[in-house]
Motif scaffolding. Sequence first.
Motif, PDB file in Angstrom:
ATOM      1  N   ALA A  34      14.632   6.946  -4.686  1.00 11.13           N
ATOM      2  CA  ALA A  34      13.477   7.636  -4.962  1.00 11.13           C
ATOM      3  C   ALA A  34      12.061   6.828  -4.359  1.00 11.13           C
ATOM      4  CB  ALA A  34      13.401   7.971  -6.317  1.00 11.13           C
ATOM      5  N   ALA A  35      12.097   5.504  -4.520  1.00 11.19           N
ATOM      6  CA  ALA A  35      11.046   4.724  -3.962  1.00 11.19           C
ATOM      7  C   ALA A  35      10.868   4.821  -2.592  1.00 11.19           C
ATOM      8  CB  ALA A  35      11.195   3.264  -4.619  1.00 11.19           C
ATOM      9  N   ASP A  36      11.948   4.759  -1.902  1.00  8.16           N
ATOM     10  CA  ASP A  36      11.847   5.018  -0.532  1.00  8.16           C
ATOM     11  C   ASP A  36      11.380   6.495  -0.038  1.00  8.16           C
ATOM     12  OD1 ASP A  36      13.021   2.387   0.269  1.00  8.16           O
ATOM     13  OD2 ASP A  36      15.064   3.234   0.633  1.00  8.16           O
ATOM     14  N   ILE A  37      11.740   7.192  -0.820  1.00 11.93           N
ATOM     15  CA  ILE A  37      11.209   8.688  -0.369  1.00 11.93           C
ATOM     16  C   ILE A  37       9.863   8.682  -0.951  1.00 11.93           C
ATOM     17  CG2 ILE A  37      11.251  11.124  -1.243  1.00 11.93           C
ATOM     18  CD1 ILE A  37      13.743  10.188   0.114  1.00 11.93           C
ATOM     19  N   TYR A  38       9.334   8.131  -1.719  1.00  9.08           N
ATOM     20  CA  TYR A  38       7.755   8.028  -2.014  1.00  9.08           C
ATOM     21  C   TYR A  38       7.024   7.425  -0.800  1.00  9.08           C
ATOM     22  CZ  TYR A  38       3.269   7.020  -4.500  1.00  9.08           C
ATOM     23  OH  TYR A  38       2.050   6.978  -4.849  1.00  9.08           O
ATOM     24  N   SER A  39       7.594   6.218  -0.496  1.00  2.77           N
ATOM     25  CA  SER A  39       6.840   5.342   0.866  1.00  2.77           C
ATOM     26  C   SER A  39       6.976   6.326   2.006  1.00  2.77           C
ATOM     27  CB  SER A  39       7.627   4.212   1.101  1.00  2.77           C
ATOM     28  OG  SER A  39       7.559   3.371  -0.158  1.00  2.77           O
ATOM     29  N   ALA A  44       0.602  -1.167  -0.056  1.00 10.82           N
ATOM     30  CA  ALA A  44      -0.047   0.069  -0.027  1.00 10.82           C
ATOM     31  C   ALA A  44       0.908   1.307   0.027  1.00 10.82           C
ATOM     32  CB  ALA A  44      -0.874  -0.114   1.129  1.00 10.82           C
ATOM     33  N   TYR A  45       2.090   1.122   0.314  1.00 12.85           N
ATOM     34  CA  TYR A  45       2.953   2.235   0.382  1.00 12.85           C
ATOM     35  C   TYR A  45       4.225   2.380  -0.609  1.00 12.85           C
ATOM     36  CZ  TYR A  45       0.686   3.533   4.985  1.00 12.85           C
ATOM     37  OH  TYR A  45      -0.423   3.719   5.761  1.00 12.85           O
ATOM     38  N   ARG A  46       4.145   1.396  -1.387  1.00 10.70           N
ATOM     39  CA  ARG A  46       5.082   0.957  -2.469  1.00 10.70           C
ATOM     40  C   ARG A  46       4.881   2.187  -3.640  1.00 10.70           C
ATOM     41  NH1 ARG A  46       6.465  -4.925  -4.514  1.00 10.70           N
ATOM     42  NH2 ARG A  46       8.841  -4.893  -4.498  1.00 10.70           N
ATOM     43  N   ALA A  47       6.191   2.614  -4.009  1.00  4.95           N
ATOM     44  CA  ALA A  47       5.905   3.659  -5.163  1.00  4.95           C
ATOM     45  C   ALA A  47       5.560   3.002  -6.485  1.00  4.95           C
ATOM     46  CB  ALA A  47       7.540   4.025  -5.335  1.00  4.95           C
TER      47      ALA A  47
END
Length: 261
Positions: free
Chosen positions: A204-209, A189-192
């Motif tokens: 960047a995927a960590d930043i989105y999450s 549910a929190y994945r980019a």
Amino acid sequence: MTTNASPFDPSPGDVLDGRYLLRELIGEGGTAKVFRAHDLRLERAVAVKALRRASGDAEAVRRARAETRLLASLHHPALVTLFDARIDDDAGGYLVIEYIDGMSLRDLSAIGPVDPGELAEITADIAGALDYVHRAGIVHRAITPGRILLAPAAQRGRVWHAKLFDFGVSHLREAASDDAPEVDARTLAYRAPEAAAGAPATPAADIYSLGLSLEDAAPKTLPDEGRMLLQRMTDIDPERRPSALEILEIASRLAALAPPR
């Protein structure tokens, strides 16, 4: 190590290796259970992550040892600390980590919107941790509000000190995109969007999450700069998201400008 059956599946009251007395279950996922425990040798509270797997599962052993080496290599005030570990070839394994006597960001946001100053401090803590791990070539891959732990702050004027937990799904950025285990529905549910589409894991995927996790807790009174930061963090285009270092700088400034609590 106390084992009840195969697969390794300890319960409250078990003592692992004559040292770690398991108290209550405080978290559970598809591959592990997390217990509050007591270190009988050092007389201190710890958390024990018991890895749930079948005996002789070579791939699970490899992943567990990789997580252990990873945690042992990381030292940052906003990351939980690894104290001990045991990973066997033919039985269950466990990690002994720092116990955070507080709550998660998920728990805090369930109470109600978080004070803007507190949220800025939490953001700065986790952004600092991400800047550290990203510079080390590591992507967490599974940031959620439940993996952002909050301990009462010892520093005057602060409420919480945040720490990032659970690197069991993380991997080195050079690794292949399919070199990580499956993640649970809560993580998805929190994945980019690019990660959900199968693209290789990137900072960047960590930043989105992280942005989505913070949005869950953000109040309507969040300053415009804070609101804009969250929008940038959750931009669908990963190239437009800020770095962890930029987030740290902005969140630190917002925390410094917040009214005293």
